[in-house]
Enzyme design. Structure first.
Site: not given
Ligand code: TA6
Length: 313
Positions: A222-223, A226, A252-253
């Site tokens: 939730m940004g 948290g 998020g990654d």
């Molecule tokens: O979350 C960031 C990100 O990974 C960027 O680096 C960009 O590559 C984008 O999201 C890609 O998102 P998608 O949902 O199209 O795979």
């Protein structure tokens, strides 16, 4: 070992501009290229946190070749399948005056049937050596929306913890395969459960529903509010220390990378949730997309709070 899947990778181009104005020509103060697509951000962050990572998916064209060089330099093992199409470019424009991020995400190449089959064969081989599998990002054109469900089912059938981070139909279909973890943010949740509002109560209800559907560790991010995590003994709120974001894209990654590394190390679930939140915040401290300094993550981890906020109904 962590197996990080990115079916729709990208060269991520991050531009930092002092006052973005539509319709104007801009010369960025800073421009940073990285191997992107959510799964490669996860892979890079996990390596930065000390894990060994094999990355797979589809790469093609000159952009694909460029990404192969980048992931080699990042210490990520390259197990990507070569395709005819051209891997895409994604652009992230950060306004240095407002910190607002604007993204332009190309759709990416269309995957041919035989390329999808070649990947499934490679994926089955890679699963044997994997402990944790992350599956992240959008599905490229040419693949059914149930493709992630197939990957998740293959991983789960082999006793692997599968972490699925995607959106839309791919997420709705993927949940049916009961991956170990899903982590929708509020925008992704609004598509999955349009009846829920963006409040903490909405996050709790979403976790309740995902738990009932068989997701062992459902998380809603939730940004600045948290994250809400469904642990084995109840629903918890996780809060990393507040930070001034330099570039929040990829947080998020980094959160997923923190989960995968924690599982790889056998951490308990409360530590896993705190570590993941700390990694997400650490990413926002870097101008690079999908980048975690292990020292910053460790420092944030010690300041990340977790508290039980609900029981399962
Ligand atoms: O979350 C960031 C990100 O990974 C960027 O680096 C960009 O590559 C984008 O999201 C890609 O998102 P998608 O949902 O199209 O795979």
């Amino acid at each position: 070992m962590i197996l990080a899947i990115t079916l729709n990778p990208a060269i991520d181009k991050a531009y930092f501009i002092n006052g973005v104005q539509l319709g104007k020509a801009h010369r960025p103060e800073k421009a940073i290229d990285s191997a992107g697509g959510k799964g490669l951000n996860v892979a890079r962050a996990a390596v930065q946190l000390g894990s060994s990572v094999v990355a797979s998916g589809f790469l093609g064209g000159s952009n694909g070749s460029c990404i192969r060089k980048m992931i080699k330099a990042a210490g990520i093992e390259d197990a990507f399948v070569e395709i005819e199409g051209q891997t895409r470019i994604c652009i992230n424009i950060t306004d240095m005056q407002t910190q607002q991020c604007t993204e332009v995400l190309e759709r990416g190449p269309v995957i041919a049937k035989e390329e999808a089959e070649a990947f499934l064969y490679r994926y089955g081989q890679l699963l044997e050596q994997a402990d944790v599998v992350t599956i992240s990002g959008s599905l490229p054109e040419g693949l059914e929306s149930s493709f992630y469900a197939e990957l998740a089912a293959m991983g789960t059938a082999r006793g692997k913890r599968v972490l699925l981070d995607t959106s839309g139909a791919a997420l709705a279909e993927g949940i049916k395969a009961k991956p170990y973890l899903v982590k929708p943010n509020m925008d992704e949740l609004a598509v999955l459960y349009p009846d829920l509002d963006r409040s903490l109560e909405g996050g709790i209800e979403a976790v309740q529903r995902l738990k009932r559907l068989g997701i062992e560790l459902p998380v809603v991010t939730m940004g600045r509010k948290g994250a809400v995590a469904g642990l084995s003994d109840g629903i918890y709120k996780v809060m990393a220390p507040p930070v001034e974001a330099v570039n929040s894209v990829g947080s998020g990654d980094a959160f997923i990378a923190g989960c995968a590394v924690s599982l790889d190390r056998g951490m308990d679930e409360k530590s896993l949730a705190r570590h993941a939140a700390a990694c997400g915040s650490a990413n926002a401290q870097s101008p690079q997309t999908g980048h975690v300094e292990a020292g910053i993550a460790a420092s944030f981890f010690s300041e990340t709070a977790i508290q039980k906020i609900a029981d399962y109904e």
